[in-house]
Design an enzyme around this catalytic site. Structure first.
Site, PDB file in Angstrom:
ATOM      1  N   GLU A  53      38.955  49.137  57.075  1.00 31.37           N
ATOM      2  CA  GLU A  53      38.855  50.562  57.414  1.00 31.37           C
ATOM      3  C   GLU A  53      38.707  51.398  56.149  1.00 31.37           C
ATOM      4  O   GLU A  53      39.210  51.027  55.091  1.00 31.37           O
ATOM      5  CB  GLU A  53      40.116  51.011  58.167  1.00 31.37           C
ATOM      6  CG  GLU A  53      39.935  51.155  59.670  1.00 31.37           C
ATOM      7  CD  GLU A  53      39.034  52.336  60.088  1.00 31.37           C
ATOM      8  OE1 GLU A  53      38.307  52.898  59.252  1.00 31.37           O
ATOM      9  OE2 GLU A  53      39.074  52.684  61.267  1.00 31.37           O
ATOM     10  N   ASP A  54      38.059  52.533  56.288  1.00 30.87           N
ATOM     11  CA  ASP A  54      37.899  53.428  55.150  1.00 30.87           C
ATOM     12  C   ASP A  54      39.112  54.342  54.962  1.00 30.87           C
ATOM     13  O   ASP A  54      39.591  54.531  53.861  1.00 30.87           O
ATOM     14  CB  ASP A  54      36.627  54.277  55.304  1.00 30.87           C
ATOM     15  CG  ASP A  54      36.522  54.933  56.680  1.00 30.87           C
ATOM     16  OD1 ASP A  54      37.429  54.754  57.524  1.00 30.87           O
ATOM     17  OD2 ASP A  54      35.515  55.631  56.915  1.00 30.87           O
ATOM     18  N   ASP A  63      44.056  58.442  58.957  1.00 28.80           N
ATOM     19  CA  ASP A  63      44.487  59.839  58.949  1.00 28.80           C
ATOM     20  C   ASP A  63      45.661  59.981  59.933  1.00 28.80           C
ATOM     21  O   ASP A  63      46.794  59.675  59.570  1.00 28.80           O
ATOM     22  CB  ASP A  63      43.277  60.703  59.327  1.00 28.80           C
ATOM     23  CG  ASP A  63      43.533  62.192  59.229  1.00 28.80           C
ATOM     24  OD1 ASP A  63      44.366  62.606  58.415  1.00 28.80           O
ATOM     25  OD2 ASP A  63      42.876  62.958  59.969  1.00 28.80           O
ATOM     26  N   PHE A 116      40.482  66.685  52.742  1.00 25.72           N
ATOM     27  CA  PHE A 116      39.339  66.002  53.353  1.00 25.72           C
ATOM     28  C   PHE A 116      38.513  65.394  52.225  1.00 25.72           C
ATOM     29  O   PHE A 116      38.024  66.091  51.340  1.00 25.72           O
ATOM     30  CB  PHE A 116      38.487  66.975  54.176  1.00 25.72           C
ATOM     31  CG  PHE A 116      37.525  66.242  55.063  1.00 25.72           C
ATOM     32  CD1 PHE A 116      37.924  65.790  56.316  1.00 25.72           C
ATOM     33  CD2 PHE A 116      36.227  65.981  54.635  1.00 25.72           C
ATOM     34  CE1 PHE A 116      37.033  65.095  57.128  1.00 25.72           C
ATOM     35  CE2 PHE A 116      35.338  65.290  55.450  1.00 25.72           C
ATOM     36  CZ  PHE A 116      35.746  64.846  56.696  1.00 25.72           C
ATOM     37  N   ARG A 170      27.950  59.985  51.566  1.00 26.57           N
ATOM     38  CA  ARG A 170      28.385  58.584  51.657  1.00 26.57           C
ATOM     39  C   ARG A 170      27.994  57.782  50.421  1.00 26.57           C
ATOM     40  O   ARG A 170      28.620  56.790  50.079  1.00 26.57           O
ATOM     41  CB  ARG A 170      27.752  57.908  52.892  1.00 26.57           C
ATOM     42  CG  ARG A 170      28.267  58.417  54.219  1.00 26.57           C
ATOM     43  CD  ARG A 170      27.859  57.460  55.320  1.00 26.57           C
ATOM     44  NE  ARG A 170      27.961  58.023  56.661  1.00 26.57           N
ATOM     45  CZ  ARG A 170      29.078  58.057  57.395  1.00 26.57           C
ATOM     46  NH1 ARG A 170      30.198  57.567  56.905  1.00 26.57           N
ATOM     47  NH2 ARG A 170      29.075  58.580  58.606  1.00 26.57           N
TER      48      ARG A 170
HETATM   49  P1  5GP Z   1      42.424  59.046  62.508  1.00 25.12           P
HETATM   50  O1  5GP Z   1      42.920  60.461  62.572  1.00 25.12           O
HETATM   51  O2  5GP Z   1      42.131  58.508  63.860  1.00 25.12           O
HETATM   52  O3  5GP Z   1      43.348  58.181  61.696  1.00 25.12           O
HETATM   53  O4  5GP Z   1      41.053  59.095  61.698  1.00 25.12           O
HETATM   54  C1  5GP Z   1      39.871  59.255  62.391  1.00 25.12           C
HETATM   55  C2  5GP Z   1      38.656  59.311  61.556  1.00 25.12           C
HETATM   56  O5  5GP Z   1      38.598  60.605  60.974  1.00 25.12           O
HETATM   57  C3  5GP Z   1      38.500  58.386  60.371  1.00 25.12           C
HETATM   58  O6  5GP Z   1      38.079  57.084  60.722  1.00 25.12           O
HETATM   59  C4  5GP Z   1      37.426  59.120  59.614  1.00 25.12           C
HETATM   60  O7  5GP Z   1      36.177  58.858  60.177  1.00 25.12           O
HETATM   61  C5  5GP Z   1      37.801  60.563  59.847  1.00 25.12           C
HETATM   62  N1  5GP Z   1      38.539  61.136  58.720  1.00 25.12           N
HETATM   63  C6  5GP Z   1      39.844  61.445  58.660  1.00 25.12           C
HETATM   64  N2  5GP Z   1      40.165  61.965  57.472  1.00 25.12           N
HETATM   65  C7  5GP Z   1      39.008  61.978  56.764  1.00 25.12           C
HETATM   66  C8  5GP Z   1      38.680  62.407  55.427  1.00 25.12           C
HETATM   67  O8  5GP Z   1      39.489  62.884  54.642  1.00 25.12           O
HETATM   68  N3  5GP Z   1      37.386  62.257  55.052  1.00 25.12           N
HETATM   69  C9  5GP Z   1      36.430  61.747  55.881  1.00 25.12           C
HETATM   70  N4  5GP Z   1      35.195  61.640  55.394  1.00 25.12           N
HETATM   71  N5  5GP Z   1      36.710  61.320  57.125  1.00 25.12           N
HETATM   72  C10 5GP Z   1      37.986  61.448  57.555  1.00 25.12           C
HETATM   73 MG    MG Z   2      36.545  55.277  60.077  1.00 22.30          MG
END
Ligand code: 5GP
Ligand code: MG
Length: 181
Positions: free
Chosen positions: A99-100, A103, A152, A165
């Protein structure tokens, strides 16, 4: 049109390279060399990280891709759905999710539950970045690259509206409110 990127780099190309090598070493230490590790890359943001990570690993591996998306309307957390499923079965195989970013944790939680229900031999997760202060649901991540605050971030696979990206480093977007998706 794009939002201005912050002038301060959060993680440089060198810092990322070094940390990815360390993650690869940790993953190698936990996995056997006589059984391929099935690497599941969460699209799209993880593709750059995954490309570097797997080339730094010594564990034999096989690869597949999955895409999970969330549709957020700004007021609710958004519904998470499977956009692209795996090509092959993971039953009885050791699996590593790549995973990248974690959040709130909702996306990863959905992905882990989905894959665990398919009875892999083992299921571990590596995340390049995590935002502990934003966590809304509990998730277990065995390997974490970097902790970040409530910003972010973009670059190294991470986008904002499909932009940035390709950046080799990770930086923040300058604005007062964090965009939600
Ligand atoms: P979750 O809130 O479900 O953990 O994260 C959902 C998705 O929100 C991540 O997979 C990613 O695509 C996007 N996301 C959350 N925080 C960031 C951020 O700081 N930068 C970017 N580019 N995407 C984010
Ligand atoms: Mg993702």
């Amino acid at each position: 049109m794009g939002l201005p990127l912050s002038k301060t780099t959060l993680f440089t190309e060198d810092q990322i390279h070094k940390r990815v090598s360390e993650l690869a070493r940790d993953i190698d230490a936990d996995h056997r060399i006589d059984e391929p590790l099935h690497v599941v890359v969460a699209l799209k943001g993880s593709f750059v990280f995954a490309a570097d990570l797997i080339r730094a690993m010594r564990t034999p591996l096989t690869l597949d891709f999955i895409a999970i998306g969330s549709y957020a309307d700004g007021t609710t957390a958004g519904e998470i759905q499977l956009q692209k499923d795996l090509d092959s079965s993971i039953e009885g195989r050791p699996v590593l999710i790549v995973e990248d970013i974690v959040d709130t944790g909702r996306t990863l939680r959905y992905l882990q539950d989905l894959l665990r229900a398919r009875s892999p031999k083992s299921l571990r997760t590596v995340c390049l970045t995590t935002k502990p202060s934003r966590r809304a649901v509990e998730v277990t991540v065995e390997y974490v690259g970097f902790e970040v605050g409530d910003h972010f971030i973009v670059g190294y696979g991470l986008d904002h509206g499909e932009r940035y990206r390709h950046l080799a480093h990770i930086t923040t977007i300058e604005e007062t409110r964090e965009p939600r998706r």
